[in-house]
Design an enzyme around this catalytic site. Structure first.
Site, PDB file in Angstrom:
ATOM      1  N   PHE A 186       0.848  -1.194   0.000  1.00  0.00           N
ATOM      2  CA  PHE A 186       0.000   0.000   0.000  1.00  0.00           C
ATOM      3  C   PHE A 186       0.878   1.236   0.000  1.00  0.00           C
ATOM      4  CE2 PHE A 186      -2.663  -3.157   2.053  1.00  0.00           C
ATOM      5  CZ  PHE A 186      -3.926  -2.891   1.559  1.00  0.00           C
ATOM      6  N   ASP A 187       0.534   2.206  -0.814  1.00  0.00           N
ATOM      7  CA  ASP A 187       1.148   3.501  -0.668  1.00  0.00           C
ATOM      8  C   ASP A 187       0.458   4.107   0.550  1.00  0.00           C
ATOM      9  OD1 ASP A 187       2.718   5.698  -1.460  1.00  0.00           O
ATOM     10  OD2 ASP A 187       0.898   6.676  -2.192  1.00  0.00           O
TER      11      ASP A 187
END
Lengths: 71, 639
Positions: free
Chosen positions: B315-316
């Site tokens: 995940f960013d």
């Protein structure tokens, strides 16, 4: 001039039926490109509108025993 | 019923009527032969059943032959004619009847798959109410032109894409984004055709109508995705090209060797790899259709098959796990008033487009105009324009990517940035500043230092709230046996605090944008199949590098949809476990269908060659296997 049209055939009952319709449509005079998709029932036709008549596409599909709907 | 309506009824239900008639004749002919000694009569009725049921099949077979395609209908026609020639009337009628029944049911079930998307299109109303010179007019929705104003009553469906210019309401955007909770819309907000206006009247300036709406674009993309062949499908298609001719050669060969006509005719019947060719596309079309209705755009079978193998989701952080709405949480001056620290920083950051810069400039504008108010560090919101301060432009400014900005104002040099930027410029960090920074970072906040002419005068702590759903989404992925990783440009301490709050397995901090790509490549080199979740714009390169790139909040942004393999229309993290699980279920479904088909063909071939299976039984098993894979694939529509 080149034009495109689309139909939807909901009653294809086998993948080979879709290929047969595709072959038949590609033999209609003025048709430049056809794609018939069994899974979605979508028929895409690119044709020269000075030669081909879209009614002929409907008749071709019907003569194979399937019901095209405009989409 | 008059004559015309009878003709119409017949046309519409032709396949059902033909199948039923052929079935009744078949049953009658069979009972007559079985119960009585009228063998001639029985044979005649069975031949009639074959002709009634076989006429349409033979007609298509004729088209297949003239168009040089080798399809199942040609094979069935040959088998039925062959059976009649050798006097096996019962077999002929049974083959034709079972085939008609099978294809009737196939056509019906496939229709359900094919119309799954049309329900979405039907969400758009046919007409729109347009305001023309103060008058309201009803016009066809497709004919509304750009920048025309459309009025939508409460409870009405929105007919066009556009921007709200008047009114306020809650809009249910489920048809486009899959979100069931209504979204608040007011002046300047974008609305989509096909969504439902639930509360107040809205006036909308049209940006797109007819085929040029977000919903129609999404549906076109979904269809393209459904039609794109997955690797499994193209493999099977190549196999099928050789399978049918091979079986025909086998049938001829078998007759030459054994002189057993029934055996070679049965081979013809099973010579179409039915279930094998139909299974995978049905699974994939159903899965993509289901995803589309839940606001997830899957770009095609290939992506879906790859997504089924995901074992790590990266995940960013910003805008993905967090809301992406950064606000100033605290300002601390060191020997300088807090307010002065904020306004210095705001001036230096004013021209920057970074999200931290926006938050600082906003906070400076919202501060009260009254002189500094001592130790209070929380900005007091003041909505009146008189209370808003203007932030002066800097004389010049430079962005140091991933580190901060350097600007000049009133003859002073102002540096706003992280530790790395200060280290680059050889600026010492006094211990009380370092203590403050550590304390705020421990809460998951991001801190920037404010430096004037080489001296640290203050620090600003910024906070980006976590999405409420983030921890449960991460937990759901972990439950599904998937590793989770957070990638961020933030420093380690902030990252660690956020990672703990979310419950994520691992985090990688202090990453520059290009580092994220390297990290993903590293996981891939370790043998992981990696999905990367981001907004699809800032992190387009890492989305492209990952095996499966997932873009969030993609409705309306074509760039995100272009780069991603999977696009979530809404900013809804909860779609990710759903999409990953659906992909896994699809992969299994395809395998089940291929397995079932191969098993059927093997058993049938073995049965035919050992003469256990004859025409009718072969056809029954063949049709049953085709229906079974279609029904199995369609389970994914309701996943």
């Amino acid at each position: 001039m080149s034009d495109t049209t689309q139909f939807r055939v909901l009653d294809f009952d086998c993948p080979s039926c879709a290929s047969t319709v595709e072959r038949a449509l590609s033999n209609v005079a003025g048709v430049q490109y056809v794609e018939v998709h069994y899974a979605t029932g979508r028929v895409e036709i690119e044709y020269d509108d000075s030669v081909a008549d879209p009614d002929a596409f409907v008749q071709t599909i019907e003569s194979q025993g399937y019901t095209p709907q405009t989409a | 019923m008059n004559k015309q309506s009878i003709t119409q009824y017949y046309r519409k239900h032709r396949k059902a009527i033909v199948t039923a008639t052929s079935g009744l004749l078949y049953g009658g002919g069979w009972s007559l032969g079985y119960l009585t000694s009228f063998e001639m009569a029985s044979a005649a009725i069975l031949v009639l059943a074959t002709i009634v049921g076989g006429y349409d099949i033979a007609k298509t077979a004729y088209h297949e032959v003239t168009n040089r395609t080798l399809g199942i209908k040609t094979l069935v026609t040959l088998a039925a004619i062959g059976a009649i020639v050798i006097g096996e009337y019962w077999e002929a009628a049974a083959v034709v009847f079972l085939f008609s029944l099978g294809s009737y049911l196939e056509g019906r079930t496939m229709r359900k798959t094919r119309t799954a998307l049309q329900e979405l299109l039907e969400m758009t109303p046919d007409t729109a109410t347009v305001r023309h010179d103060g008058e309201l007019q009803e016009v066809p929705a497709r004919e509304v032109e750009e920048s025309e104003v459309v009025v939508v009553k409460p409870g009405g469906k929105i007919p066009v894409d556009g921007d709200v210019i008047d009114g306020e309401s809650a809009v249910n955007q489920a048809p486009v984004t899959g979100e069931s909770a209504p979204v608040h819309k007011a002046d300047g907000d974008e609305v989509y055709a096909g969504t439902v206006n639930q509360e107040g009247a809205l006036e909308i300036r049209t940006t797109g109508a007819g085929s040029d709406t977000t919903l129609e674009r999404i549906i076109r993309r979904v269809e393209e995705a459904q039609e794109a062949q997955s690797p499994t499908e193209s493999l099977i298609d190549r196999f099928a090209k050789y399978y049918t001719p091979a079986v025909i050669v086998l049938a001829i060969g078998a007759y030459a060797v054994t002189q057993n006509a029934i055996l070679s005719l049965t081979l013809l019947v099973i010579g179409c790899p039915g279930a094998l060719v139909i299974g995978p596309p049905v699974s994939i079309v159903s899965a993509i259709g289901n995803a589309a209705r839940s606001g997830v755009l899957m770009k095609g079978g290939e992506h879906l098959e790859r997504a089924g193998k995901i074992d790590l989701v990266a995940f960013d952080k910003t805008g993905t796990l967090t809301k992406g709405e950064t606000t100033v949480a605290d300002v601390e001056g060191f020997g300088v008033a807090d307010d002065e620290v904020l306004s210095l920083a705001a001036t230096a950051e004013k021209k920057s487009e970074h999200h931290l810069a926006d938050a600082i400039v906003d906070a400076a504008r919202e501060r009260p105009t009254a002189a500094t108010d001592g130790g209070t560090t929380v900005a007091r919101a003041d909505d009146t324009d008189a209370g808003r301060r203007s932030v002066p432009d800097p004389d010049d400014f430079d962005v140091v990517a991933g580190k901060g900005v350097i600007g000049h104002t009133d003859g002073q040099e102002v540096v706003v940035g992280n530790r790395a930027l200060l280290a680059d410029r050889g600026i010492d960090i006094p211990s009380r500043v370092a203590d403050y920074v550590r304390e705020r970072e421990g809460r998951g906040e991001t801190v920037v230092h404010v430096v004037r002419d080489g001296d640290i005068v203050g620090a600003i702590a910024l906070r980006d709230e976590l999405r409420e759903t983030a921890p449960s989404v991460v937990a759901a992925l972990q439950d599904a046996g998937i590793e989770t990783v957070m990638l961020t440009g933030d420093n380690k301490r902030t990252a660690a605090a956020v990672a703990e709050e979310v419950g994520i397995d691992e985090y990688r901090a202090e990453l520059l944008p290009e580092d994220k790509q390297t990290v993903i490549e590293g996981y891939q080199a370790d043998g992981h199949v990696v999905a990367m979740v981001g907004d699809g714009i800032n992190d387009a390169p890492s989305l492209a590098t990952a095996d499966v790139g997932i873009a969030m909040g993609a409705a309306g942004t074509d760039t995100a949809i272009e780069t991603a393999d999977m696009a979530l229309m809404a900013d809804d993290l909860e779609r990710i476990p759903y999409a990953v699980k659906l992909s896994k279920a699809t992969r299994w479904n395809v395998l089940e269908n291929v397995g079932l088909a191969v098993l059927t063909v093997t058993v049938l071939l073995a049965g035919v060659l050992t003469s256990y299976v004859t025409l009718a039984a072969g056809m029954l098993v063949h049709e049953a296997s085709v229906l079974l894979v279609i029904l199995n694939g369609m389970r994914l529509l309701r996943y």
